[in-house]
Design an enzyme around this catalytic site. Sequence first.
Site, PDB file in Angstrom:
ATOM      1  N   CYS A 140       9.065   1.284  -1.452  1.00 28.46           N
ATOM      2  CA  CYS A 140       8.202   1.836  -2.499  1.00 28.46           C
ATOM      3  C   CYS A 140       6.726   1.509  -2.294  1.00 28.46           C
ATOM      4  O   CYS A 140       5.859   2.185  -2.839  1.00 28.46           O
ATOM      5  CB  CYS A 140       8.644   1.326  -3.872  1.00 28.46           C
TER       6      CYS A 140
ATOM      7  N   HIS B 263       7.296   8.603  -9.620  1.00 29.76           N
ATOM      8  CA  HIS B 263       7.311   7.634  -8.520  1.00 29.76           C
ATOM      9  C   HIS B 263       7.771   8.317  -7.228  1.00 29.76           C
ATOM     10  O   HIS B 263       8.905   8.132  -6.792  1.00 29.76           O
ATOM     11  CB  HIS B 263       8.231   6.468  -8.898  1.00 29.76           C
TER      12      HIS B 263
ATOM     13  N   CYS C  24       6.909  -3.605  -6.551  1.00 29.91           N
ATOM     14  CA  CYS C  24       8.148  -4.108  -5.959  1.00 29.91           C
ATOM     15  C   CYS C  24       8.625  -3.135  -4.892  1.00 29.91           C
ATOM     16  O   CYS C  24       8.359  -1.940  -4.958  1.00 29.91           O
ATOM     17  CB  CYS C  24       9.212  -4.310  -7.028  1.00 29.91           C
TER      18      CYS C  24
ATOM     19  N   GLY D 236      11.909  -2.330  -1.772  1.00 33.19           N
ATOM     20  CA  GLY D 236      13.253  -2.597  -1.313  1.00 33.19           C
ATOM     21  C   GLY D 236      13.298  -3.781  -0.368  1.00 33.19           C
ATOM     22  O   GLY D 236      12.405  -3.992   0.445  1.00 33.19           O
TER      23      GLY D 236
END
Length: 368
Positions: free
Chosen positions: A76, A324, A354, A356
């Site tokens: 992300c 997102h 945050c 993965g």
Amino acid sequence: MGKRNGGLSGVHPVDLSAHVLDALAERSGIDPALVDDVVWGCVDQVGEQAFDIARTAVLAAGWPDTVTGVTIDRQCGSSQQSVHFAAAGLIAGHYDVVVAGGVESMSRVPMGSASGDADPNGSRFAARYGGVAPNQGVGAEMIAERWGFSRTRCDEFALASHERAAAAQDEGRFDAQIAPVTLPDGTVVGRDEGIRRGGTVEGLAQLRTAFRPDGVITAGNSSQISDGSAALLLTTSERARELGLTPIARVHTAVLAGSDPVVMLTAPIPATRKALERSGLRPQDIGAFEVNEAFAPVPLAWLADIGADAKALNPNGGAIALGHPLGGSGARLMTTLVHHMRDQGIRYGLQTMCEGGGQANATILELL
């Protein structure tokens, strides 16, 4: 940014990327031939997003074939990492002018498409973490449980995200940072599509939980699946003067942090602490924070541990309302942060998200 199967779903991700590259060149007045590299984030690099989409986008934009492109994946945070790599390249002397950004067309390339048969349970990873397969939604549930966030608290945060984003849209705060897309039929997509108006906590409470029957995470308090792209132009102070460009902000501090990959979503907390320590700044010195709203408990836990001013957190709404698009989100957050800092005269802004695998980027920008 378009919602899933919305206005941008018919646009090839290469063309969506090329569109923001075109807009960046037009608005800045930069000659694309001067760009040394395009560093582009994209998570699901498969199908239409494969074959080094950064380079393909450069060529689709009609930029000289001397301009290179590289595609990166830090989940992300991919396009926030693009900014970090671009800034590092400038400092190292590898670049004079560079573009950082990213894209994700989640309507066309569904989330997880690139994972294929990748399964950490068949590796030493599984032995290390007790055979638990990481899942972001379950991680969000674990955060809510650990920090004591109720379903109502998460839904209230989600509702506030939509309210802030709607106010920003209505007041035209996003207008200068959006490059409208004209579709073949003449339809113009010029506003972020994910914002929902008139919602209530009672309405959100009717949604079913997504990961645990007795949990708190629903589609209403999670980030939206979206299509979108964003780009930023970076250079050195010296080169900016030579080109007659007026910089808006500088990359003051850029760090990374890792944390438990099973809970997965808590790394923005140590990343923020690391950025503050390295910069010598305190939370109260930062006038605006962009913390990606992957799920409501993520920014809520961050806020609880960092002790920042809640009013300075995602002042124009976040991914719960705006969407997102994985590989493009970092650049979108930074674009929004830069514009907000300039509009409000804020000296320092901090962005973190945050990622993965239990990672996070954190970036502090300084207004010039």
